[in-house]
Each structure stands twice: as C-alpha cells, then as structure tokens.
Design a protein around this motif. Sequence first.
Motif, mmCIF file in Angstrom:
data_model
loop_
_atom_site.group_PDB
_atom_site.id
_atom_site.type_symbol
_atom_site.label_atom_id
_atom_site.label_comp_id
_atom_site.label_asym_id
_atom_site.label_seq_id
_atom_site.Cartn_x
_atom_site.Cartn_y
_atom_site.Cartn_z
ATOM 1 N N UNK A 186 24.914 13.326 24.364
ATOM 2 C CA UNK A 186 25.982 14.105 23.711
ATOM 3 C C UNK A 186 26.318 15.327 24.548
ATOM 4 N N UNK A 187 27.573 15.526 24.835
ATOM 5 C CA UNK A 187 27.920 16.767 25.506
ATOM 6 C C UNK A 187 28.811 17.585 24.592
ATOM 7 N N UNK A 188 30.040 17.195 24.447
ATOM 8 C CA UNK A 188 30.978 17.943 23.633
ATOM 9 C C UNK A 188 31.530 16.999 22.578
ATOM 10 N N UNK A 189 31.884 17.583 21.423
ATOM 11 C CA UNK A 189 32.287 16.773 20.277
ATOM 12 C C UNK A 189 33.640 16.106 20.518
ATOM 13 N N UNK A 190 33.793 14.897 19.996
ATOM 14 C CA UNK A 190 35.097 14.234 20.003
ATOM 15 C C UNK A 190 36.021 14.935 19.024
ATOM 16 N N UNK A 191 37.239 15.218 19.477
ATOM 17 C CA UNK A 191 38.198 15.913 18.624
ATOM 18 C C UNK A 191 39.312 14.972 18.225
#
Lengths: 185, 150, 299
Positions: free
Chosen positions: A1-6
């Motif tokens: 996981x890096x950055x959240x899906x928007x």
Amino acid sequence: MSVIDLPALWRPENHQALFRLILDATARPGQGADLSPHLGGAHAALGALATFCDNTQTLADLTGTLTDADWRFLDVARAPADQAAFILAQGSDAPTFQPRLGTLDAPEGGATLIVKVASLTEGQPLILTGPGIKTTTSLHVTGLAPDWLTARARWCADFPMGCDMVLADDTSVAILPRTTKITEG
Amino acid sequence: MTHTEREHWGSALAAADPAAVTALAGRITARAKVEAMAPPREGLMLLQMRDSVAGSPFHLGEIPVARVHLRLMDGAQVAEGGAVLMSDDLARATQIAVLDAALAAGWREAPEIEALISAGQAARARTEADRALVLDRTRVDFQLLSEDDA
Amino acid sequence: MFPTDTMAQGHEGAEYGFAFLDEDAKRELRRSIFKAVCIPGHQVPYASREMPIARGFGTGGMQVTLALLGPRDCVKVIDQGADDSVNAANIRAFFSLTCPGVSGTTLTEAASVIQTRHRIPELPLRNDQILVFQVPYPDPLVLVEPNAATRRRMHGRADYARLWVKLYEDMVAFDEITISHRYPTRINGHYIIDPSPIPRYDVPKLHQADCLYLFGAGREKRIYAVPPHTDAIPITFADVPFTVEEFIDRKTGKRHCCRRCGATDSFLDEFPDEDGNRVFQCSDAAYCDSRLMQQEAAE
C-alpha cells in the motif's frame, strides 16, 4: 500500500484534463466543453470547483447541493456570497447577491460564478461577441433566469472589474468571461 | 492503555522504526478497506511562527507537508484517522493515518501501535536531549557582556 | 500521429509527482491562468515557486507549461527560434524527466504546447495549440514609472499617457520609435502589455490569432494572456505607422533571403560567415528545416 485510491473526480490527472478543457472554453467563450470523461459521474459544476478550489480559497454554495463529502474533498473555506472567491448558484433562481468584482488595481479579485443550468445545447440562443470570438457565436442555454443576464451586465459594466461565469449542465460547461458581450438572439 | 494524547500519536509514530510502521499498517490494510475522507495532499505550505520579543506573527518559510484523512472499514467495524507530517512522503503519512485510526477505534492491533508510539517517543526524547545540549552551548548572557564592557 | 519522440524517456523521475510542482502549486497557477484569460492583458500575480533553474532562465514559462501539461501533450521548446540551444534543450530535458508520457517534438505543427523565448514560430499556430512565453520583464510601464503600486493603478485606469510621451520623445530625438523588441502592445483596447523580447516582426502575430498566448514571468511573479481572436495593437501615432523588420539589401533593393533554405518570408538572423561576409539565415530552425526537406523531396 502506498497512497489511497481516490474517486476519479479527485485525481490529479483528471484535474489537469479538466483544467485544459475549461481553459479552452475560457479562451473561446460560448464554446461548450464536454467534461464527462473526467468527472467520474459527478456534476460538471463540481468538476469546475474541483479544478480550482483548495484550502486557500473561499466558496459560497447557494444551491445547498454540496454534500459533506464534497466539502471535505474540496477542502475550501465557506464564505458568504459577497465575500467568496467562488460561488455555486442555481441558474433557475434569479440572483439576489452581490459578488466580489475586484478592484481597478486588482481585478483578478472578481468572483468566479459557477451556475448550474438545465442544458447548454437547447433553448433560445444568446449572441456573444468579444475576445476569443472571431465574429459572433451563439450559446444555447435553458434553465438560466433572465435576471442573470441583466445582473451580469451590471457586474461587468466597469472593465477591468467584473466577475466570470461558468455555466454548467450535468456534463459540460460553457464560460462567459467578463469581457464577453451578450445580446439575446 | 496508552497515556499519550492523540495529538501526539503522529509525531511519535513518525519517529518510530519505519519498517515496523510499514509492516503493521500493511497488516491492517490487508484486512480492512481504506477510503479517503479528503484528498491526500502533499506540497509546500507557509510556516507561520511568532517572534519571541513582540509576539508578532511572521512567515518563517515554506515547509513540505503531507496530509491524509481516511476511513478504515473491516466488516461492520469503522475507524477514522488522519496524519499531518512535515515531509513529502505521502505513503508514510498514509501508514501513520491507518495506525491512528486503528488505535483510536481500539482495534486488535492497538497494543502493538501503543508499543510503537512509546518507542517513537523515546526516540524523540533522545533527539530533543541531544539538541538541547547543542543549543545550551550557544546560550549567551547579555547581562554579563555589558558588565565586561563597563 | 506524432513524430518519433525527441525526448529520451525513461529517466528516473518518480521521486516527484507528475510535472514536478505539487498539486496545490499547479492549482494556484491554473486559477491565475484562468483569470489572466478572463482579463486579457492584465498581469495576474501568482506565487512563483522555486524551480531547479535560476530565476531569469525561463522559470515563469516553465511553471505555466507544467500547469498545462498532461500525458497526452506533445511539447516543443524554442529559444530565439532554435530547438537545440542550451536554454531550450535543458528545459525540454526537464519536462522529459518530470512529465512521464509527454512527448517532445521540434515540429511546430505537431506540438500541442510550445514554450518560447524571444520568438513566435513562422508557421501560423492553430486553435488547438498554446504558446507559452518566457517573460523577463512583464510591465511596459517600468520605463516611465518606478513605483509598482502606481503602475498597477495606471494599468487599471488604462492611464498610459506617460508611455506615449516616451514614444514621442523617441520621435523627436531619433525620427523613429527606437524600440526594437518588447514593443508595447495594447490588448483588447485596455491593457498595454510587454509582449516579451520578441522582435517587432512577431508582434502582428498576436493580433486576432487562432491560438492562445500565455505569458509567464517567474522572477516578477506575473501571468498574463492574449486570448485568441483578440485585438493586439502595437501602440504608435496616427502619422507614424508601426513597421516591422524588412531585411532589405541596400545595394540591390531586394529582401535578403535565408542562405540555407532561400526563404524570403521569414525573420532572419544576421551574422558574419567564415570570411567575414554578412549572411542571413532563418531564425526559426524548424521552419528552415521543413523548407529544406520539402525542397529535397521535390528534387
């Protein structure tokens, strides 16, 4: 996981694409721009707000249609209509507010009005002239109360002061910078 | 139960072992769905401070800031958390926000998160002690200076 | 559709977000560009960011371009008309590093965004193209008024009397207006802009163009615009017409032509050759090259 899906509307690549479509429509007043490929199903008016708003800006929502989640994602401060940098309004309601018009020294302080209309392809044409328009062009719009045009003419009477309008139906926008002159066809 | 106020969790976790933070946040996000509550932001912000004489505000300069506000959903369990870091590392801010959410909602990883916070606080305390020592050497007593002049 | 990519893609650039600037910075630039187009010729202030090159080397143009670029764009960068000069080559390399997916070109007709220093390409630009100028000095009133607040007030009221006086003094002293580049140009009948150091030859191209012109001044922190189909009139007197460089050979009375492609309809650079003779060559390298290729194809 890096950055959240928007959701699509809040992704930077869509903000870039939306901006280019809006910029093109601003440089050519009255020419509609279909924003739907980059909205993720949202209203075009929200697309315009997402392109321009962040925590340095102020917004007045006169439609009451923005949800709590919209406000959180826009990350924009609330302000009364006479002080806000951006105003979201319903085209079917005649305007009863006085937007910021900027000053002679700093006309860029004039508000940006985002006005929801029913359609940008139907209705009586408005005849437009001014910068960005070769001779004249026509803009079809329904769901815009006639008072908007008289109010706009009053607000934009003293160039360089004035306000700039983004007309938005569900999926597209057309833009009326303060320099555009309107006559009813 | 931890005695640290929630507002200090983020700074403690930022000072904790990065590999341990990544691993623990990874375990939580493996079972829980992550949803953004606001767009994660990363960029330069103006840092406003107050001068120590007149107390008037001034802009020290621009600092990188990464900010995340999210929600975890594991079945019926919902947890909300956030983090603001003085860093341009959005992935790290996201991991810390995940831990913040899980601890605030008392999820089963809470004891491990508390342990990481304690370790982070200890690391911060050591850094601060080192800095205080360096700072102390630069202290000047202006009264003594004027006595020398006399 | 686009020519072979001229930018060496595949560099390690992933430590920055797309287009180097953070999203907040790009959004602020976009708001300023939007207002600049809405108020043609007005210098909109913006928060010019630190760039990895020094101010004065095109940081204003770069920031405007970075706020525009998306992965489907094709970008061309020129300096005095040339694609391969140091300033242009380095800025193009920077876009290649920081904007994965964006392709590069030297062909004017293939570019969607063109960043330029000191020239407008010879080939007329289309309505789907944007020309971004690097601007060293955005304010033409600097010549006559040192105080920035006073200049802003003069611009707002379209009070350009002192600029006219300066031009008149030129006429009295030299019998001609001596401004060779950065010629003050009135936009849509109100604001007078500094069109950046383009030669007089390029000034008429601003008038009623098909494309959008954006101007970015990084050091002075200003953005302004000339929208398409907008009046852009170089200021002059009723009895003193505005003239452009003609490149007439005094001996023959004919126009000099480009020594490479033979063009007689382009802006020419003049320089001495190996034997010390004056020679002329197209300043727009892409225009010159495309003419040469057409001539080779015809043979």
